[in-house]
Design an enzyme around this catalytic site. Structure first.
Site, PDB file in Angstrom:
ATOM      1  N   LYS A  13     -18.599  -2.287  19.629  1.00  0.00           N
ATOM      2  CA  LYS A  13     -18.000  -2.243  20.966  1.00  0.00           C
ATOM      3  C   LYS A  13     -16.479  -2.123  20.906  1.00  0.00           C
ATOM      4  O   LYS A  13     -15.878  -1.371  21.663  1.00  0.00           O
ATOM      5  CB  LYS A  13     -18.330  -3.532  21.729  1.00  0.00           C
ATOM      6  CG  LYS A  13     -19.663  -3.518  22.416  1.00  0.00           C
ATOM      7  CD  LYS A  13     -19.834  -4.831  23.176  1.00  0.00           C
ATOM      8  CE  LYS A  13     -19.673  -5.961  22.238  1.00  0.00           C
ATOM      9  NZ  LYS A  13     -19.437  -7.245  22.659  1.00  0.00           N
ATOM     10  N   ARG A  88     -21.132 -12.877  30.900  1.00  0.00           N
ATOM     11  CA  ARG A  88     -22.125 -13.303  29.924  1.00  0.00           C
ATOM     12  C   ARG A  88     -23.405 -13.794  30.586  1.00  0.00           C
ATOM     13  O   ARG A  88     -24.436 -13.880  29.952  1.00  0.00           O
ATOM     14  CB  ARG A  88     -21.572 -14.448  29.066  1.00  0.00           C
ATOM     15  CG  ARG A  88     -20.846 -13.975  27.844  1.00  0.00           C
ATOM     16  CD  ARG A  88     -20.693 -15.097  26.837  1.00  0.00           C
ATOM     17  NE  ARG A  88     -19.515 -14.882  26.009  1.00  0.00           N
ATOM     18  CZ  ARG A  88     -19.421 -13.960  25.074  1.00  0.00           C
ATOM     19  NH1 ARG A  88     -20.445 -13.161  24.836  1.00  0.00           N
ATOM     20  NH2 ARG A  88     -18.321 -13.824  24.386  1.00  0.00           N
ATOM     21  N   ARG A 127     -21.201  -7.838   4.180  1.00  0.00           N
ATOM     22  CA  ARG A 127     -19.756  -8.069   4.101  1.00  0.00           C
ATOM     23  C   ARG A 127     -19.406  -9.097   3.022  1.00  0.00           C
ATOM     24  O   ARG A 127     -20.088 -10.092   2.846  1.00  0.00           O
ATOM     25  CB  ARG A 127     -19.232  -8.560   5.464  1.00  0.00           C
ATOM     26  CG  ARG A 127     -19.431  -7.529   6.557  1.00  0.00           C
ATOM     27  CD  ARG A 127     -18.488  -7.745   7.701  1.00  0.00           C
ATOM     28  NE  ARG A 127     -18.877  -8.885   8.523  1.00  0.00           N
ATOM     29  CZ  ARG A 127     -18.682  -8.926   9.845  1.00  0.00           C
ATOM     30  NH1 ARG A 127     -18.107  -7.915  10.460  1.00  0.00           N
ATOM     31  NH2 ARG A 127     -19.042  -9.979  10.538  1.00  0.00           N
ATOM     32  N   ARG A 160     -19.031 -14.965   3.524  1.00  0.00           N
ATOM     33  CA  ARG A 160     -18.683 -16.051   4.441  1.00  0.00           C
ATOM     34  C   ARG A 160     -19.953 -16.650   5.043  1.00  0.00           C
ATOM     35  O   ARG A 160     -20.955 -15.967   5.212  1.00  0.00           O
ATOM     36  CB  ARG A 160     -17.808 -15.525   5.592  1.00  0.00           C
ATOM     37  CG  ARG A 160     -16.434 -15.033   5.163  1.00  0.00           C
ATOM     38  CD  ARG A 160     -15.591 -14.673   6.364  1.00  0.00           C
ATOM     39  NE  ARG A 160     -16.425 -14.091   7.431  1.00  0.00           N
ATOM     40  CZ  ARG A 160     -16.182 -14.210   8.710  1.00  0.00           C
ATOM     41  NH1 ARG A 160     -15.138 -14.896   9.125  1.00  0.00           N
ATOM     42  NH2 ARG A 160     -16.961 -13.649   9.613  1.00  0.00           N
ATOM     43  N   ARG A 171     -27.652 -15.897  15.640  1.00  0.00           N
ATOM     44  CA  ARG A 171     -26.657 -15.411  16.599  1.00  0.00           C
ATOM     45  C   ARG A 171     -27.239 -14.269  17.446  1.00  0.00           C
ATOM     46  O   ARG A 171     -27.026 -14.198  18.654  1.00  0.00           O
ATOM     47  CB  ARG A 171     -25.420 -14.921  15.830  1.00  0.00           C
ATOM     48  CG  ARG A 171     -24.113 -15.140  16.582  1.00  0.00           C
ATOM     49  CD  ARG A 171     -22.979 -14.363  15.957  1.00  0.00           C
ATOM     50  NE  ARG A 171     -22.709 -14.723  14.577  1.00  0.00           N
ATOM     51  CZ  ARG A 171     -22.127 -13.907  13.693  1.00  0.00           C
ATOM     52  NH1 ARG A 171     -21.751 -12.697  14.045  1.00  0.00           N
ATOM     53  NH2 ARG A 171     -21.917 -14.308  12.455  1.00  0.00           N
TER      54      ARG A 171
END
Ligand SMILES: [Zn+2]
Length: 215
Positions: A13, A88, A127, A160, A171
């Site tokens: 986005k 949201r 990542r 991470r 999530r």
């Protein structure tokens, strides 16, 4: 052109919002950014928000809505805006509608970045970060010359906590649960435009351009 971008973290986005901003000259408004800046500039709503944040509490809906309203009344938003991260909830969407109506405006398109969760998982869990210099890598899209070693400084690469599969899976689930009612809301209002967000940056950009040009 008044737009809302909906999509999970990692769906691109931000990249696309930047491109639309350059192309159409309308600002991208991310809730996190404007909240921080309202607090820093001590706007009336920023001062309110800071009280909650100092107490470690979530900033309530009416304050978030107030901060968005403050931002949307700035001069640079006269030509339009891209909202990212707001609304949201359906309650926030209702508040946005009322706020815009009061100013004789409305949302023209709600662009929903559709992504397959398994593909997104692959992107996000790949990542890696360097422990020494903080440089970012990706095991597929931007791999280091030697596995697990930073090209820049020779430091150790690690994943991470936020990029772990379980964390990301959760999530995405939370995101879907929160956003499903919002999508239905905008679908009922004939404002929802779904795009395949897993194409190249150019193909996603083209899809967005076509939507913007369609009215
Ligand atoms: Zn390094």
């Amino acid at each position: 052109m008044n737009l809302v971008f909906l999509g999970p973290p990692g769906a691109g986005k931000g990249t696309q919002a930047n491109l639309v901003t350059k192309q159409c000259g309308i600002p991208q408004i991310s809730t996190g950014d404007i909240l921080r800046s309202a607090v820093a500039n001590q706007t009336p709503m920023g001062v309110k928000a800071k009280r909650y944040m100092d107490d470690g509490l979530l900033v309530p809906d009416d304050v978030v809505v107030g901060i968005v309203e403050e931002r949307l009344s700035s001069d640079d938003c006269v030509v339009g805006f891209i909202l990212d991260g707001f609304p949201r909830t359906v309650a926030q969407a209702d508040a946005l509608k009322v706020m815009l109506q009061g100013a004789g405006r409305s949302i023209e398109h709600v662009i929903s970045f559709e992504v397959d969760h398994s593909v997104l998982l692959g992107r996000l869990t790949g990542r890696r970060m360097c422990r020494s210099c903080g440089r970012g890598f990706h095991v597929v899209f931007d791999p280091p010359a030697e596995t697990g070693v930073c090209d820049g400084c020779g430091g150790e690469l690690y994943q991470r906590e936020d990029d772990r599969e379980e964390t990301i899976r959760r999530r995405l689930e939370v995101y879907d649960e929160q956003t499903a009612p919002l999508k239905s809301y905008y679908e009922a209002a004939s404002l929802l435009r779904k795009i395949d967000a897993l194409g190249t940056i150019e193909s996603v950009q083209l899809a967005i351009q076509n939507i913007i040009a369609s009215r």
